[in-house]
Design an enzyme around this catalytic site. Structure first.
Site, PDB file in Angstrom:
ATOM      1  N   ASP A 289     -54.527  -1.424  37.040  1.00  0.00           N
ATOM      2  CA  ASP A 289     -54.889  -0.448  36.331  1.00  0.00           C
ATOM      3  C   ASP A 289     -53.779   0.023  35.198  1.00  0.00           C
ATOM      4  OD1 ASP A 289     -56.205   1.784  35.183  1.00  0.00           O
ATOM      5  OD2 ASP A 289     -56.790   2.951  37.116  1.00  0.00           O
TER       6      ASP A 289
HETATM    7  C1  BGC Z   1     -57.771   4.358  34.046  1.00  0.00           C
HETATM    8  C2  BGC Z   1     -59.134   3.152  34.086  1.00  0.00           C
HETATM    9  C3  BGC Z   1     -59.135   2.512  32.785  1.00  0.00           C
HETATM   10  C4  BGC Z   1     -57.855   2.076  32.291  1.00  0.00           C
HETATM   11  C5  BGC Z   1     -57.968   1.491  30.630  1.00  0.00           C
HETATM   12  C6  BGC Z   1     -56.708   3.995  33.206  1.00  0.00           C
HETATM   13  O1  BGC Z   1     -56.095   5.023  32.880  1.00  0.00           O
HETATM   14  O2  BGC Z   1     -57.521   4.480  35.352  1.00  0.00           O
HETATM   15  O3  BGC Z   1     -60.327   3.126  34.800  1.00  0.00           O
HETATM   16  O4  BGC Z   1     -60.199   1.366  32.788  1.00  0.00           O
HETATM   17  O5  BGC Z   1     -57.274   3.251  32.074  1.00  0.00           O
HETATM   18  O6  BGC Z   1     -58.368   2.509  29.982  1.00  0.00           O
END
Ligand code: BGC
Length: 749
Positions: A289
């Site tokens: 993530d």
């Molecule tokens: C989120 C993810 C997301 C990623 C990219 C993160 O803060 O938890 O679900 O896909 O950002 O934007």
């Protein structure tokens, strides 16, 4: 004839499987060939994903997102993917730079959060799940993929398949609710929709099952918080939707920010190596993530960024999203022997494989067609599908005295609430791909039916900062709008109050300790109620709310969530009876925050009660019962259930029930089947959804609905993670919600 057809079908399926196997082999051979040509740095490069909020057309700024090193890294093959770059022109330009200037010309994969639609926005996923309509959800994801791929994208970070039982957690809006069975079905539908029939088509996105695993169980509902779950919950509740994604051939996984039982998921080799890539044999790749590798330092799990990179790579995290740990330290780690080169080869191979599957090696610009981009974004057919999905997502919570539907000739209607005039909030939180203010507002939709109404905004619910990155400020002091709202209500026959949360009040980082209507909305509602009780409450929100006073006093309540582009049209059609609501909640509504976490499939405890003494599992100041249970939702028509039959065939159980539309409208019903395994080697929940069917019945019409229960539905995971089916007695219930239905029992031998 039948035999011939069967034979044909088997031969066709076999040849399809053979073709697929040989195509896969072909890809694996190509990957291995390419891998042999790659330097260690280039292989690590595939494992790096950078954020692309920088202007790569102009001169590179000196630092920040536009740092020059990023260009150099891209040009020298040290980056495998970017996120947040979209639009054919931008994608093509960046892809050309990488393909033409890097030594091996390996194309980038472009990722983006395509969560519930792209340009055309569909309802938030929690709302969509309330439709229980898997085909509609698959279609919604398909359309999202068509639009996003027309903008040059080829990978979405969706579906989020985290189960949650806690409405305080803001990201419940992004999932399919509290139930692992339903969430698994929804997960499969969404993966299929995004990935299409063949990933190499030019309108597909590789999907991503996230966040592996436990993120929705954040302690106290606070985002990013620690997660502690026992083995039974892990295997039976949290993992199944992820496994369902594997069944649907999802090509990527994202790990999670949270610790699971003390270990950050990003650095957890048990989850990523033993379960995902081991037991489940997943052959796609895992992305971290955002910054979650780096965050292992704050977790107290890695001593510095290099250490974090080593831990993540060893644990099976193939791609680093925005931590800069792999690009900065992985080469050194391999050279000094803390990460085996074989693991780098494996990670790079997985990433290259998905790129091959997407067809990016055949044509890196296959998603870059400006004509298609113009034609497909906001296509009228997509809006039609978004309207259909929005209508199906609405849940009727209460309708005393059949206040709804409204008569189209109804005079003297008051509409009150700031959200009624919102064309931005209904787009929800995850709508990075669309343009602001592109939703049909409540008022715009309503106007199409009648002009017999007056509008008062009432209290403001927001003062400023309505955007993705900042928190919404709630108006808790300025009561000035209330008087005008009350005055209007006083002289009106019917009052429609449009209240709830702004789209930016749920989503990532938007945990709430209070689940009431935010700000002064409830106060305003109570003031209006004093002068006019004929109120229809239209709720717009991204999570279950504690609306016990409203449920007690307001005669009609319609849950409309955040419905996306076509929001206002869908709501108006429903209010005036051109759409008969048929949605059912996929998350329990608590009476008060003190009941949270609350869910229908709980364990009985040793003291389920109720008994006269105090010593049973209960609250002294609140009932155990939820306000609205899982699976609950009314219609303008009525359905009667009878003639339930259970036939035990030895190797399966057939359950059938007759459902009749006994009301005055044609309408749909979600027929739900629940079981209870009465005695098992691990305590089983009091109820578990194991089947459902959405049916449409004209008024007066009836239908027999059949279910088959097999070992798959009757078994469970024991605490060693093995799937077991144990003989014994089961209860079975079929009905209109998790609370109400006909029941019977059977013995499984
Ligand atoms: C989120 C993810 C997301 C990623 C990219 C993160 O803060 O938890 O679900 O896909 O950002 O934007």
């Amino acid at each position: 004839m039948f035999k011939n057809n069967c034979l044909k079908f088997i031969l066709l399926s076999l040849s399809f499987i053979c073709l697929n196997v040989s195509a896969q082999k072909d890809i694996d051979t190509k990957v291995q060939k390419l891998l042999k040509k790659m330097t260690l740095e280039e292989k690590i490069g595939q494992m790096v994903q950078l954020n692309g909020f920088w202007d790569f057309t102009g001169p590179a700024p000196k630092d920040g997102d536009g740092a020059k090193w990023k260009y150099d890294a891209l040009k020298s093959g040290k980056v495998g993917s970017v996120l947040n770059v979209r639009g054919v022109k931008n994608v093509r330009q960046l892809q050309e730079m990488v393909v033409n200037e890097s030594r091996l010309g390996i194309p980038l994969i472009f990722g983006f959060d395509v969560i519930h639609g792209h340009k055309t926005v569909f309802p938030i996923p929690l709302a969509e799940s309330a439709s229980w309509d898997l085909d509609a959800m698959e279609n919604a994801a398909r359309i999202a993929a068509i639009e996003a791929s027309a903008e040059g994208l080829n990978w979405t970070f969706a579906p989020m398949v985290d189960i949650s039982r806690d409405a305080r957690w803001g990201r419940v809006m992004e999932g399919a609710g509290e139930d692992p069975y339903l969430a698994s079905e929804v997960a499969k539908a969404r993966v299929k929709g995004f990935q299409g029939k063949d990933l190499s088509d030019d309108n597909t996105l590789a999907a991503c099952a996230k966040h592996f695993v436990g993120y929705g169980f954040a302690e106290s509902g606070k985002d990013y918080n620690a997660v502690d779950v026992g083995t039974s919950t892990l295997y039976n509740v949290l993992l199944p939707p992820f496994q369902a994604c594997i069944d649907a051939n999802v090509r990527t996984f994202m790990n999670a920010f949270n610790t699971l039982n003390g270990i950050p998921a990003t650095g957890d080799d048990f989850l990523q190596r033993d379960i995902l890539k081991g037991k489940w044999n997943f052959d796609g790749f895992v992305v971290s993530d955002w910054g979650s590798i780096s965050e292992m330092q704050a977790h107290g799990f890695a001593k510095d960024l290099k250490d974090a990179g080593i831990i993540a790579a060893n644990a099976g995290c193939d791609m680093d999203m925005e931590s800069y740990a792999y690009v900065g330290h992985l080469k050194e780690a391999v050279e000094e022997g803390t990460v085996a080169e074989a693991l780098i080869d494996d990670a790079a191979a997985r990433i290259l494989k998905v790129k091959f599957e997407l067809g990016l090696f055949d044509d890196p610009y296959k998603y870059c067609d400006t004509k298609k981009e113009k034609e497909l974004l906001y296509h009228p057919d997509h809006k039609k599908a978004a309207l259909d999905m929005a209508k199906k997502s609405i849940v009727l919570l209460k309708n005393e005295g059949n206040l709804l539907p409204l008569d189209k000739k109804q005079k003297n209607i008051a509409i009150i609430g700031a959200l009624a005039d919102e064309d931005n909030s209904p787009l929800g939180n995850w709508r990075l791909g669309t343009d602001n203010n592109t939703a049909v507002s409540f008022l715009e939709g309503f106007k199409k039916y009648t002009d017999n109404y007056s509008y008062e905004k009432g209290v403001d619910i927001f003062l400023k900062a309505e955007d993705f990155l900042h928190e919404v400020e709630v108006n808790n002091t300025d009561k000035s709008g209330i008087d005008a709202a009350v005055a209007l209500a006083k002289k009106s026959e019917v009052v429609i109050m449009v209240l709830g949360e702004h789209g930016y009040q749920s989503g990532e980082g938007r945990s709430r300790a209070n689940l009431d209507l935010p700000g002064l909305q409830k106060k305003m509602l109570k003031e209006v109620y004093k002068v006019n009780k004929n109120i229809i409450l239209v709720l717009m929100n991204g999570r279950p709310l504690t609306i016990d006073w409203e449920a007690e006093n307001i005669p009609a309540i319609l849950e409309t969530w955040q419905l996306g582009t076509e929001s206002g049209n869908a709501i108006a059609e429903t209010l005036f009876g051109d759409n008969i609501p048929g949605g059912k909640l996929t998350m329990t509504f608590p009476r008060t925050e003190g009941q949270v976490p609350i869910y229908y499939n709980y364990l009985n405890t040793g003291r389920p009660g109720p008994i006269d003494l105090v010593f049973w599992s209960h609250y002294t100041d609140e009932t155990n019962a939820p306000l609205y249970p899982f699976g609950y939702g009314l219609s303008y028509t009525d359905f009667a259930y009878d003639n339930m039959k259970v036939v035990n065939n030895g190797n399966n159980i057939q359950v059938s029930v007759n459902v009749k539309n006994t009301g005055n409208y044609d309408g749909s019903e979600v027929v739900q089947l629940y079981i209870r395994d009465k005695v098992a080697s691990v305590s089983r929940p009091v109820k578990e959804l194991k089947g459902f069917e959405k049916i449409f019945l004209k008024k007066g019409e009836n239908k027999t609905v059949n279910f088959t229960l097999t070992e798959k539905e009757l078994g469970f995971y024991n605490n060693r993670g093995d799937f077991v089916v144990e003989p014994g007695d089961f209860d079975v219930m079929v009905g209109t919600s998790s609370l109400e239905g006909l029941s019977d029992s059977f013995e499984w031998k």
